[in-house]
Design a protein around this motif. Structure first.
Motif, mmCIF file in Angstrom:
data_model
loop_
_atom_site.group_PDB
_atom_site.id
_atom_site.type_symbol
_atom_site.label_atom_id
_atom_site.label_comp_id
_atom_site.label_asym_id
_atom_site.label_seq_id
_atom_site.Cartn_x
_atom_site.Cartn_y
_atom_site.Cartn_z
ATOM 1 N N PHE A 150 -10.833 16.303 2.025
ATOM 2 C CA PHE A 150 -11.256 16.053 0.828
ATOM 3 C C PHE A 150 -11.907 17.215 -0.248
ATOM 4 O O PHE A 150 -12.586 17.342 0.306
ATOM 5 C CB PHE A 150 -12.447 15.019 0.929
ATOM 6 N N GLU A 193 -19.994 7.517 1.442
ATOM 7 C CA GLU A 193 -19.165 9.307 0.973
ATOM 8 C C GLU A 193 -17.431 8.954 0.827
ATOM 9 O O GLU A 193 -16.804 10.205 -0.423
ATOM 10 C CB GLU A 193 -19.586 10.241 2.388
ATOM 11 N N TRP A 194 -17.090 8.543 1.271
ATOM 12 C CA TRP A 194 -15.384 7.530 0.846
ATOM 13 C C TRP A 194 -15.232 8.072 -0.654
ATOM 14 O O TRP A 194 -14.481 8.040 -0.984
ATOM 15 C CB TRP A 194 -15.274 7.237 1.332
ATOM 16 N N TYR A 195 -15.602 6.950 -0.940
ATOM 17 C CA TYR A 195 -16.209 6.327 -2.550
ATOM 18 C C TYR A 195 -16.555 7.837 -3.512
ATOM 19 O O TYR A 195 -15.792 7.640 -4.408
ATOM 20 C CB TYR A 195 -17.446 5.478 -2.272
ATOM 21 N N LEU A 200 -10.993 6.068 6.203
ATOM 22 C CA LEU A 200 -12.293 4.581 6.066
ATOM 23 C C LEU A 200 -11.994 3.706 6.608
ATOM 24 O O LEU A 200 -12.569 2.846 7.170
ATOM 25 C CB LEU A 200 -12.113 4.940 4.035
ATOM 26 N N GLN A 207 -4.506 11.267 -3.476
ATOM 27 C CA GLN A 207 -5.763 10.356 -3.165
ATOM 28 C C GLN A 207 -5.432 9.061 -2.659
ATOM 29 O O GLN A 207 -5.771 8.052 -2.538
ATOM 30 C CB GLN A 207 -7.268 10.267 -3.312
ATOM 31 N N HIS A 248 -5.417 9.398 2.966
ATOM 32 C CA HIS A 248 -6.192 9.258 2.872
ATOM 33 C C HIS A 248 -7.136 8.101 3.021
ATOM 34 O O HIS A 248 -8.299 8.324 2.939
ATOM 35 C CB HIS A 248 -6.222 9.414 0.958
ATOM 36 N N ILE A 255 -15.222 7.077 8.461
ATOM 37 C CA ILE A 255 -16.312 8.406 7.369
ATOM 38 C C ILE A 255 -16.799 7.283 6.187
ATOM 39 O O ILE A 255 -16.395 5.793 6.732
ATOM 40 C CB ILE A 255 -15.583 9.061 6.140
ATOM 41 N N THR A 263 -10.323 4.900 -7.658
ATOM 42 C CA THR A 263 -10.160 3.909 -6.671
ATOM 43 C C THR A 263 -10.817 3.443 -7.988
ATOM 44 O O THR A 263 -9.655 2.106 -6.836
ATOM 45 C CB THR A 263 -12.137 4.935 -6.839
ATOM 46 N N THR A 307 -13.416 10.261 -3.686
ATOM 47 C CA THR A 307 -12.606 9.941 -4.092
ATOM 48 C C THR A 307 -12.911 9.771 -5.896
ATOM 49 O O THR A 307 -13.752 9.035 -6.504
ATOM 50 C CB THR A 307 -12.172 8.545 -3.695
#
Length: 348
Positions: free
Chosen positions: A4, A48-50, A39, A30, A35, A44, A58, A53
């Motif tokens: 990331f 944390e992913w949110y 998730l 992404q 990517h 992850i 998103t 990104t």
């Protein structure tokens, strides 16, 4: 695990905040499955992913997911008003997402917060209108889809239309009209982010609230007329504050509806173009990419209004006269010829 990178671009000037090549294009990777896999595999944590990104990406990913859900649901249930049910909700979800993302990253987000609150009010008004018209009832479907299905061949042609326009395009438009919130969020990261807030931000926020109130009034006048017409048909008695000739005519021509044929649609388009212009003013640009959603929104409303009016002209004998005397959107402007002369669709 996916490597990331920083979820937001580095911006030095207001114009940088409006640059598609600097603020969106670098994060296209992404959108890929690579990517998403960390998730989906649980490698992850969702938060944390949110946070890792890009928020615009998103929002787009969520819009694509909703498009798939809407398409599958419509094909199974044969009810193509699924997007109508989400129309009033999704823009508030997207702007709320930008506000939440800003807060979680510790970004000064007064502009985005204000915009999110404004869109929440817009959402509440539209949701209430849709609910009181019975739109959320099981099996309910907008009458315009019934007419449209008579025009578009069934089978593969309709399926392509359902996937391409009903599900995918409309959902991308709904996320597109909220992209100015992303641009405004980026402007909040500039060193002089608070400069001009008292003037420009206040003018836009207060002005948009005024337009929203006018739209609410237009909707209420339409609702009151339709309820009076319904009561008149059932009882034969003319409700107080209404005229028999108006109810016999079948459509409202008084109040805001005497200035233009669709005052609510005029306000609706003004709100989203106003939000886009807010982003233009804050980035010192006349035009920028975040207006694509507003332009597409305008196109949908133009097509939908023409289609709706063709149905109304087939239902009400005097609607043509109303079209000749009152402009579609612009108060005080003489009615224009063109699409108004389209052959009416007869609807019993």
């Amino acid at each position: 695990m996916t490597d990331f990178i920083a979820a937001l671009p580095t911006v030095a000037t207001p114009v940088d905040c409006a640059s598609f090549s600097k603020t969106v294009a670098p994060y296209f990777h992404q959108l890929s499955l690579s990517h998403l896999l960390p998730l989906l595999r649980g490698e992850i944590a969702p938060k944390e992913w949110y946070l890792a990104t890009n928020p615009a990406i998103t929002a787009i990913l969520f819009a694509l997911f909703i498009s798939l859900v809407v398409f599958v649901s419509a094909e199974i249930n044969r009810n193509f008003s699924q997007v109508d049910r989400l129309w009033s909700i999704l823009p508030a979800v997207y702007t709320g997402h930008f506000a939440l993302w800003s807060h979680l990253h510790g970004i000064e987000s007064e502009r985005v917060d204000t915009l999110a609150m404004l869109v929440a009010l817009w959402s509440a008004r539209l949701t209430f209108n849709y609910w009181r018209k019975g739109g959320y009832q099981i099996g309910a479907e907008d009458y315009r889809w019934e007419v449209l299905r008579e025009r578009i061949p069934a089978g593969i042609v309709w399926t392509i239309f359902d996937l391409g326009f009903v599900a995918l395009f409309q959902n991308l438009v709904l996320v597109g009209i909220t992209m100015p919130a992303y641009v405004l969020m980026l402007t909040s990261r500039l060193p002089d982010a608070t400069a001009g807030n008292d003037f420009i931000d206040t003018i836009f926020s207060r002005g948009l609230v005024i337009v929203l109130l006018i739209e609410t009034l237009a909707d209420q006048q339409q609702w009151a007329f339709q309820q009076a017409k319904k009561s008149y048909k059932e009882t034969g008695k003319v409700p107080e504050k209404f005229l028999k000739e108006d109810l016999d005519r079948g459509f409202v021509v008084s109040g805001l509806w005497s200035f233009c044929r669709h005052p609510n649609f005029l306000c609706e388009q003004t709100i989203w173009f106003g939000i886009y212009q807010w982003a233009c003013f804050r980035t010192d640009t006349m035009f920028n990419w975040s207006g694509l959603g507003a332009v597409a929104y305008w196109g949908i409303f133009q097509a939908s209004t023409n289609f709706t009016e063709s149905i109304s002209a087939g239902k009400y004998p005097e609607y043509r006269e109303y079209q000749a005397l009152v402009n579609k959107f612009v108060p005080g402007l003489k009615a224009l010829k063109g699409r108004d002369d389209e052959k009416p669709v007869k609807k019993e």
